[in-house]
Design a protein around this motif. Structure first.
Motif: not given
Length: 328
Positions: A141-142, A147-153, A158-160
């Protein structure tokens, strides 16, 4: 110095819900909804909330202070020579009333550099009630992607991208620092860990926490996310973290020895002298130490100071998990 039978030590108002399983195991009254953790024999406080989490002894002293006043009696001379007055261990009972958010813990090097601490938070689970867990990424994971997953929740993304394990009662799993994970609803585990409360939350949407303020250990996400292991782990690598099964006894996770030791025993057993936390997971019997004998029953947690000497357990249906710091 005698073995100490410890009552529950459950910090209130945690950000995720607990169930009723700690209370059921211990045979106590109704559980509060957000007390999902029992910090057993703890010389560690909740991050940023000292003294919350610290164990209070029957004489009113904090266990942490008692150890600092007489470390050899509590920890043993060899332990003190190797680690000083640091117990080098935290044990919890964890009762997941809901799935925990995806999170990770920093390793020793990160904790030392950014937080001035001697420990990170490698942990392990000894499963008492089965649950599904997510553990590690299935692919690389880059930095920007995470950071994008965390920012946009983006919890689904993430789980996938994570491995899924269905854990059975009796399984033992090592969770190295840095590895993202999420314990599933319904789990009840004995959790061993390095003695810190350091969590970097990748997910917080729907939980009782302000992630923008409190999910990054006060470091900011640019720094905190560097502690997350973004490498893709193979299924075989993840499988190797899953150590003992319900049929196993003795040392459950030999690969964890540099961080902590955990054993499971059934029936009569002698335990060597040395600091240990005993969790009675089933059955009943007796504990003998220093010429005195006391009763043991399901749900009890017992702190064994080094000065208590060797301990003898008796009871054909007695099942215990014995948690110890790393060997000096």
């Amino acid at each position: 110095m005698k073995p100490l039978y410890l009552p529950a030590n459950q910090p209130a108002d945690r950000f995720y819900a607990g169930g009723r399983q700690i209370a059921a195991l211990r045979g106590t009254g109704p559980a509060a909804s957000h007390e999902p953790e029992d910090w057993v024999a703890s010389a560690t406080s909740v991050f940023g909330q000292e003294p919350v989490g610290l164990t209070v002894l029957p004489d009113g002293r904090l266990l942490r202070d008692a150890i600092e006043a007489d470390p050899e009696a509590w920890l043993g001379a060899e332990h003190v020579a190797a680690f000083g007055a640091d117990p080098a261990l935290l044990v919890k009972l964890l009762d997941a009333g809901e799935r925990l958010p995806v999170h990770a813990h920093p390793d020793v090097a990160f904790a030392a550099e950014h937080l001035g601490l001697a420990h990170g938070k490698t942990e392990a689970w000894v499963v008492l009630e089965p649950a599904r867990v997510h553990l590690g990424f299935t692919r690389d994971v880059g930095v920007d992607e995470l950071a994008g997953w965390v920012r946009t929740q983006d919890t689904d993304a993430m789980l996938d991208a994570m491995h899924v394990l269905d854990l059975a009662a009796g399984d033992a799993v090592l969770v190295p620092a840095g590895l993202p994970h999420a314990i599933g609803q319904g789990a009840l585990v004995v959790e061993l860990q390095e003695p810190t409360d350091l969590s970097i939350l990748l997910e917080w949407s729907g939980f009782r926490i302000d992630g923008d303020a409190d999910a990054h250990l006060g470091l900011g996400f640019d720094v905190a996310l560097a502690a997350v292991d973004r490498r893709g782990w193979s299924a075989d690598e993840i499988a190797r973290l899953r150590g003992a099964t319900a049929a196993s006894s003795g040392d459950l996770l030999p690969d964890a020895a540099s961080f902590f030791r955990v054993e499971r025993w059934t029936g009569p057993r002698g335990l060597d002298a040395g600091l240990a936390v005993l969790v009675v997971v089933d059955g009943a019997g007796t504990l003998a130490a220093g010429g005195a004998t006391s009763a043991l029953r399901r749900g009890q947690t017992v702190l064994l100071p080094a000065a208590a000497g060797p301990v003898t357990l008796d009871g054909d249906d007695l099942r215990v998990v014995v948690c110890r710091p790393p060997r000096p």
